[in-house]
Write a protein that holds these residues in place. Structure first.
Motif, mmCIF file in Angstrom:
data_model
loop_
_atom_site.group_PDB
_atom_site.id
_atom_site.type_symbol
_atom_site.label_atom_id
_atom_site.label_comp_id
_atom_site.label_asym_id
_atom_site.label_seq_id
_atom_site.Cartn_x
_atom_site.Cartn_y
_atom_site.Cartn_z
ATOM 1 N N VAL A 184 110.049 -134.700 51.061
ATOM 2 C CA VAL A 184 110.110 -133.533 50.168
ATOM 3 C C VAL A 184 108.880 -132.656 50.391
ATOM 4 N N ALA A 185 107.707 -133.268 50.448
ATOM 5 C CA ALA A 185 106.470 -132.514 50.678
ATOM 6 C C ALA A 185 106.513 -131.787 52.014
ATOM 7 N N CYS A 186 106.960 -132.483 53.039
ATOM 8 C CA CYS A 186 107.033 -131.886 54.377
ATOM 9 C C CYS A 186 107.994 -130.696 54.392
ATOM 10 N N SER A 187 109.142 -130.855 53.746
ATOM 11 C CA SER A 187 110.150 -129.790 53.729
ATOM 12 C C SER A 187 109.655 -128.571 52.971
ATOM 13 N N ALA A 188 109.035 -128.802 51.815
ATOM 14 C CA ALA A 188 108.509 -127.688 51.022
ATOM 15 C C ALA A 188 107.370 -126.984 51.745
ATOM 16 N N PHE A 219 114.737 -131.915 54.058
ATOM 17 C CA PHE A 219 115.294 -131.054 53.018
ATOM 18 C C PHE A 219 114.921 -129.586 53.224
ATOM 19 N N TYR A 220 114.492 -129.270 54.428
ATOM 20 C CA TYR A 220 114.069 -127.899 54.724
ATOM 21 C C TYR A 220 115.198 -126.903 54.475
ATOM 22 N N ASP A 221 116.396 -127.218 54.961
ATOM 23 C CA ASP A 221 117.510 -126.283 54.796
ATOM 24 C C ASP A 221 117.812 -126.046 53.322
ATOM 25 N N PHE A 222 117.727 -127.081 52.514
ATOM 26 C CA PHE A 222 117.947 -126.917 51.084
ATOM 27 C C PHE A 222 116.930 -125.957 50.481
ATOM 28 N N PHE A 223 115.656 -126.152 50.798
ATOM 29 C CA PHE A 223 114.628 -125.282 50.242
ATOM 30 C C PHE A 223 114.792 -123.836 50.705
ATOM 31 N N ARG A 224 115.123 -123.652 51.978
ATOM 32 C CA ARG A 224 115.197 -122.294 52.519
ATOM 33 C C ARG A 224 116.497 -121.580 52.160
ATOM 34 N N GLU A 225 117.523 -122.328 51.864
ATOM 35 C CA GLU A 225 118.805 -121.706 51.533
ATOM 36 C C GLU A 225 119.040 -121.589 50.029
ATOM 37 N N LYS A 226 118.437 -122.489 49.243
ATOM 38 C CA LYS A 226 118.741 -122.533 47.815
ATOM 39 C C LYS A 226 117.537 -122.241 46.915
ATOM 40 N N VAL A 227 116.323 -122.386 47.431
ATOM 41 C CA VAL A 227 115.137 -122.261 46.565
ATOM 42 C C VAL A 227 114.262 -121.075 46.964
ATOM 43 N N LEU A 228 113.847 -121.004 48.213
ATOM 44 C CA LEU A 228 112.909 -119.983 48.683
ATOM 45 C C LEU A 228 113.556 -119.254 49.852
ATOM 46 N N THR A 229 114.087 -118.083 49.590
ATOM 47 C CA THR A 229 114.886 -117.389 50.593
ATOM 48 C C THR A 229 114.268 -116.047 50.954
ATOM 49 N N THR A 230 114.549 -115.593 52.164
ATOM 50 C CA THR A 230 114.146 -114.259 52.610
ATOM 51 C C THR A 230 115.409 -113.455 52.892
ATOM 52 N N GLU A 256 120.383 -132.681 44.273
ATOM 53 C CA GLU A 256 120.143 -132.622 45.717
ATOM 54 C C GLU A 256 119.079 -133.615 46.169
ATOM 55 N N LEU A 257 117.986 -133.704 45.412
ATOM 56 C CA LEU A 257 116.826 -134.502 45.843
ATOM 57 C C LEU A 257 116.608 -135.762 45.016
ATOM 58 N N GLY A 258 117.346 -135.908 43.920
ATOM 59 C CA GLY A 258 117.093 -137.027 43.017
ATOM 60 C C GLY A 258 116.085 -136.629 41.958
ATOM 61 N N PRO A 259 115.844 -137.502 40.991
ATOM 62 C CA PRO A 259 114.891 -137.179 39.917
ATOM 63 C C PRO A 259 113.467 -137.055 40.439
ATOM 64 N N GLY A 260 112.675 -136.245 39.746
ATOM 65 C CA GLY A 260 111.277 -136.119 40.128
ATOM 66 C C GLY A 260 110.539 -137.440 39.977
ATOM 67 N N ARG A 261 109.514 -137.601 40.800
ATOM 68 C CA ARG A 261 108.701 -138.828 40.720
ATOM 69 C C ARG A 261 107.870 -138.810 39.451
ATOM 70 N N GLY A 293 98.493 -132.481 52.179
ATOM 71 C CA GLY A 293 98.075 -133.646 52.945
ATOM 72 C C GLY A 293 99.207 -134.627 53.168
ATOM 73 N N LEU A 294 100.032 -134.837 52.138
ATOM 74 C CA LEU A 294 101.147 -135.779 52.226
ATOM 75 C C LEU A 294 102.220 -135.289 53.185
ATOM 76 N N ALA A 295 102.364 -133.971 53.296
ATOM 77 C CA ALA A 295 103.443 -133.397 54.110
ATOM 78 C C ALA A 295 103.396 -133.862 55.558
ATOM 79 N N ALA A 296 102.198 -134.113 56.066
ATOM 80 C CA ALA A 296 102.063 -134.501 57.473
ATOM 81 C C ALA A 296 102.712 -135.851 57.773
ATOM 82 N N TYR A 297 102.944 -136.673 56.745
ATOM 83 C CA TYR A 297 103.533 -137.995 56.940
ATOM 84 C C TYR A 297 105.066 -137.960 56.926
ATOM 85 N N GLY A 298 105.649 -136.835 56.478
ATOM 86 C CA GLY A 298 107.089 -136.789 56.307
ATOM 87 C C GLY A 298 107.818 -136.031 57.393
ATOM 88 N N LYS A 299 109.124 -135.911 57.194
ATOM 89 C CA LYS A 299 109.992 -135.139 58.072
ATOM 90 C C LYS A 299 110.691 -134.073 57.227
#
Length: 574
Positions: A276-280, A217-228, A258-263, A208-214
């Motif tokens: 972060v939510a939107c990118s993930a 950090f998409y490239d970070f997630f797709r290149e460093k965390v979740l890759t195909t 990369e993203l700072g400390p967790g909330r 739900g929160l993702a819709a409010y963001g941009k």
């Protein structure tokens, strides 16, 4: 022949089928009043047997959704993690020891538990692989003779994603993806990074929160965390983001840098967390679409069935439905682990015993139902004033009340299976009111401001409201609302212009369809705002649950079948 199916860890549940037809199914949480109840589903089993009018001795087979002896792969993953970080190993080892002792080994005692609690019986007990019961829960009740079947979640025994093909009464396993590579664990880790709680099922909040963001950090997630990798596979890099550390709100330096400390829980949600939510979310969606295209190439099928906790990501599902080569889709309403109880029973009937399929699950109403007399008894016991009205009087009156701003607690027929309220245990309100989301989230549901609310609508009006042909009876897809409709129904349109609809069938829930029709006659709008009938607890199950919620929260009227309770007509101490 009666067959009982069981889910016995988180989201525990029971399902009962007779000669392949669903008789009853329910989650244990609805009876225990503990969200995501973990443990043996005694009360759900009791309901199933009572509803059928049988005892355990009448049950010939029991299916279970887990093979507790498959431990080697998880053990090896724990050992490997020791070479990455001591904390990472400790998080796995502590969790693993507890699971083996309390959960997995305890599964071998389930046949004894059944007989001790419900009496002697000669049933045969069957352990099935977790993901195969997910697949069975979707395909065997789908409308398709053949289909590709994709199941994905945090993990089963060791598999996190299963590619299968369904043909007739058989499921064929095509490919597995195993730990640590898990879409569900990726999303749960992000959930805790943003300061929510994966154990409370807060993944919904990230979506739900993702819709409010941009997607900054998409490239970070797709290149460093979740890759195909181009070979129909994906990798989840636990050195950057680890599910087991995230359970304890600990995060590797690689993601903190990369993203700072967790909330921290309770801290303000900022635009950074939205991003972060939107990118993930976008990383999850694109990985999922990649896998869907892979199973399409593997099978050549036109139909796709999905199950597992990841299949509850309705934003992802909306894109899969409209951006992939499949023509037809099916996701049943209890796609998570609770639905594995049904899948286990169906595995016995079809896969093990070889029986043909005859059932399509086109509704979710498999839980307890209550008579008007039972409802009146609960109201009398609570000292509430009420009227008993026939539908030809009650439904137009309710529609008028809703059109004038009332919020209604609607208790109708048998309870839904699965986490969505689908017109049996729902709060109903006017989708035209722009302030209704804030009223419901803040004053009634007592939850976060950003949580979207959904429409229940006539299935006949889907193309009119969304501009494309779309059918979803279980509220498991998010889709763009047609431009001309967005301003007419602001309470159910999310910030990004989408909605998560339930298409209501006159065949499967005629009374709910008729109520929507009365509202349409008054307003021209073929829908109602619908959210689950609960306040910080599981969805209400019994009339007593509904009465307790009415007395302890702030909404205008309660409908228990044909009995109407209006708050302003109650005595001060009622």
């Amino acid at each position: 022949m009666y067959i009982l199916g069981l889910t016995t860890l988180g989201d525990s549940a029971a399902a009962l089928i007779e000669d392949g037809r669903i008789v009853a199914a329910a989650e244990e949480e609805r009876f225990s009043r503990k969200k995501h109840h973990s443990g043996f589903p005694y009360k759900a089993i009791e309901f199933c047997l009572d509803h059928a009018g049988i005892t355990l001795k009448d049950v010939e087979h029991v299916g279970h959704y887990w093979k507790p002896w498959i431990l080697r792969h998880k053990a090896m993953q724990a050992v490997k993690s020791a070479f990455v970080s001591r904390d990472m190993f400790r998080a796995r080892a502590d969790r693993g020891i507890a699971q083996v002792g309390d959960s997995y080994l305890g599964m071998f005692k389930h046949p004894k538990r059944l007989r001790e609690h419900f009496g002697p019986s000669d049933f045969k007990f069957h352990y099935f692989e977790h993901h195969q019961t997910h697949a069975a829960s979707a395909f065997f009740v789908s409308p398709f003779e053949t289909a590709a079947v994709l199941t994905w979640d945090g993990t089963g025994e060791d598999t996190t994603t299963l590619f299968s093909r369904g043909r007739g009464n058989e499921l064929e396993v095509l490919r597995r993806i195993k730990l640590p590579h898990s879409l569900g664990q990726f999303y749960s880790a992000v959930t805790n990074y943003i300061g929510f709680d994966m154990f409370a099922g807060d993944e919904w909040k990230v979506m739900g929160l993702a819709a409010y963001g941009k997607p900054k950090f998409y490239d970070f997630f797709r290149e460093k965390v979740l890759t195909t990798n181009g070979h129909g596979d994906f990798k989840f890099n636990i050195q950057v983001l680890d599910h087991h550390l995230a359970k304890h709100y600990k995060f590797p330096d690689a993601i903190v840098n990369e993203l700072g400390p967790g909330r921290k829980r309770g801290e303000e949600l900022t635009e950074h967390h939205w991003d972060v939510a939107c990118s993930a979310q976008k990383a999850l969606e694109d990985t999922a679409i990649y896998l869907v295209k892979q199973i399409k190439e593997m099978t050549g099928e036109e139909n796709l069935c999905m199950a597992g906790g990841v299949a509850f990501n309705s934003v992802m599902n909306g894109r899969i439905f409209h951006e992939t080569p499949f023509k037809n889709f099916y996701v049943q309403p209890a796609a998570g682990d609770a639905g594995c109880s049904l899948g286990s029973a169906l595995m016995v009937w079809h896969q093990l015993l070889g029986n043909k399929r005859e059932v399509v699950m086109d509704h979710a109403y498999w839980g307890p139902g209550f008579s008007n007399d039972e409802c009146r008894s609960a109201l009398d016991e609570a000292g509430l004033r009420y009227e008993t009205l026939e539908d030809d009087v009650l439904l137009p009156r309710l529609a008028k009340m809703i059109s004038e701003g009332a919020i209604i607690g609607w208790f109708n027929g048998r309870m839904e299976l699965g986490p969505r309220a689908l017109g049996a245990r729902s709060f109903l309100a006017d989708p035209r009111r722009s302030d209704m989301r804030e009223i419901l989230n803040h004053k009634v549901k007592l939850r976060e401001w950003f949580r979207p609310l959904a429409p229940s609508m006539h299935e006949e009006n889907g193309t009119e409201v969304f501009g494309v042909e779309h059918h979803d009876p279980f509220m498991i897809t998010v889709i763009e609302v047609a431009e001309e409709y967005k301003d007419r129904i602001p309470a159910v349109v999310h910030v990004d212009g989408t909605a998560r609809p339930q298409m209501v069938s006159r065949k499967t829930n005629p009374r709910y369809w008729a109520l929507i029709d009365e509202f349409k006659k008054l307003t021209g709008i073929p829908m109602l705002l619908n959210t689950s009938f609960n306040v910080q607890e599981p969805i209400v199950c019994t009339p007593k649950d509904a009465v307790n919620t009415f007395k302890n929260s702030n909404f205008d009227a309660l409908v228990l079948e044909n009995n109407l309770v209006i708050r302003e007509r109650q005595l001060p101490d009622a």
